[in-house]
Design an enzyme around this catalytic site. Structure first.
Site, short mmCIF file in Angstrom:
data_model
loop_
_atom_site.label_atom_id
_atom_site.label_comp_id
_atom_site.label_asym_id
_atom_site.label_seq_id
_atom_site.Cartn_x
_atom_site.Cartn_y
_atom_site.Cartn_z
N ASN A 20 40.35 47.12 54.43
CA ASN A 20 39.92 47.43 53.07
C ASN A 20 41.03 47.91 52.13
O ASN A 20 40.75 48.34 51.02
CB ASN A 20 38.81 48.50 53.16
N VAL B 102 48.94 52.50 55.04
CA VAL B 102 48.90 51.09 55.42
C VAL B 102 49.51 50.18 54.36
O VAL B 102 49.51 48.96 54.52
CB VAL B 102 47.46 50.64 55.74
N ILE C 104 31.63 47.44 41.58
CA ILE C 104 31.04 48.44 42.46
C ILE C 104 31.37 49.84 41.96
O ILE C 104 32.50 50.11 41.52
CB ILE C 104 31.57 48.27 43.91
N SER D 203 37.45 40.36 46.80
CA SER D 203 36.89 40.67 45.49
C SER D 203 36.56 39.37 44.76
O SER D 203 37.21 38.33 45.00
CB SER D 203 37.90 41.46 44.65
N TYR E 240 46.62 41.29 41.07
CA TYR E 240 45.54 41.73 41.95
C TYR E 240 44.62 40.56 42.31
O TYR E 240 44.28 40.35 43.49
CB TYR E 240 44.75 42.85 41.29
N GLY F 299 40.78 52.79 54.59
CA GLY F 299 40.34 53.29 53.28
C GLY F 299 38.96 53.90 53.32
O GLY F 299 38.17 53.76 52.38
N ALA F 300 38.65 54.61 54.41
CA ALA F 300 37.28 55.07 54.66
C ALA F 300 36.97 56.43 54.06
O ALA F 300 35.86 56.93 54.25
CB ALA F 300 37.02 55.10 56.17
N ALA G 87 46.38 38.28 44.70
CA ALA G 87 46.44 38.84 46.05
C ALA G 87 45.11 38.68 46.77
O ALA G 87 45.07 38.37 47.97
CB ALA G 87 46.83 40.32 45.98
N LYS G 88 44.00 38.85 46.06
CA LYS G 88 42.69 38.67 46.67
C LYS G 88 42.42 37.20 46.98
O LYS G 88 41.80 36.87 48.00
CB LYS G 88 41.60 39.23 45.75
#
Length: 270
Positions: free
Chosen positions: A96, A70, A195, A149, A162, A18-19, A165-166
């Site tokens: 990421n 991915v 962020i 997160s 979400y 994810g760059a 999952a984190k």
């Protein structure tokens, strides 16, 4: 050896997923500033990936790019295989990938739930497993770092899958760390707060971000560089004795609602 020497990443080759933008790009740039060469991944057709690669090469670092989805098992395997073919080895992984959808529990679509889990949890497992196998086979005492997160421990409304999952990713971090003790592979996670990323800019208006940022404990919203600097430390030799940790990098976001009001109050009886 000095602390500054220990933080340097010269000679290491790091795979960052994810760059193309956001936190992934922030991590890639900070690792490059610390001396690492980079293998960058983003989704097929990404317009941002080449731009990030150009910035890293401008710093004098080697950089390779791999487009791969991915969110799928085949994409994860293809990414790691191509990364090794291009760079020869992987010393550092910054995992990421993530996908989130804000929706109430009672209305959450089944297909969207599956996508959140596949992208945010399963992808991290699959990529880290493939990279860890490579590290063990090549006897590399490498570094694996997940981007988690703070929602993994904060039950935000309309964000259940979400956050779950984190939370699972945090437990996976600890579990993998235990299993990789014999191979001296450090496994850690960073838990960012709010962020300033392109995704957040799509979710919230500029006015909302500018209004709410100063109300946070640190007086501002976080930046991808904030996460990248923490990442550079955790994948360096300076963090050799840290493994199985989930490090919040959130400017106090988790505690934003725990401050007393400005008006005088009676002392807490506890």
């Amino acid at each position: 050896m000095s602390l500054l020497d220990l933080i340097r990443l010269d000679g290491n080759r790091a795979l960052v997923t994810g760059a193309g933008c956001g936190i992934g790009k922030g991590c890639a740039l900070e690792l490059a500033h610390a001396g690492a060469d980079l293998i960058l991944n983003d989704r097929p057709g990404s317009k941002e990936l080449a731009k990030t690669a150009a910035e890293i090469r401008a710093l004098g670092r080697n950089c390779w790019t791999v487009e791969a989805d991915v969110f799928s098992a085949a994409g994860c395997q293809s990414l790691v295989r191509q990364a090794i073919e291009l760079a020869g080895t992987i010393d550092i992984l910054v995992s990421n990938p993530a996908y989130g959808k804000r929706c109430g529990f009672l209305e959450f679509p089944t297909d969207e739930f599956d996508k959140v889990i596949d992208a945010t949890f399963k992808s991290g497992f699959r990529i880290s497993q493939a990279v860890a196998r490579h590290m063990v086979e090549c006897e590399i005492s490498g570094k694996i770092l997940f981007i988690s997160s703070v929602v993994g421990e904060m039950p935000f409304e309309r964000n259940g899958p979400y956050g779950s999952a984190k939370a699972a990713l945090n437990q996976l971090t600890r579990s993998i760390a235990v299993e990789l003790f014999p191979h001296r592979i450090n496994v850690n996670a960073i838990a960012p707060g709010w962020i300033d990323t392109p995704t957040e800019r799509k979710t919230f208006t500029k006015e909302v971000i500018e209004a709410r940022g100063p109300t946070l404990p640190w007086g501002r919203i976080g930046t991808p560089s904030d996460i990248g600097r923490a990442a550079a430390f955790l994948v360096s030799e300076a963090a050799d004795y840290i493994t199985g940790a989930v490090l919040p990098v959130d400017g106090g976001f988790r505690f934003k609602d725990m401050r007393a009001d400005d008006a005088p109050q009676e002392a807490d009886p506890l």
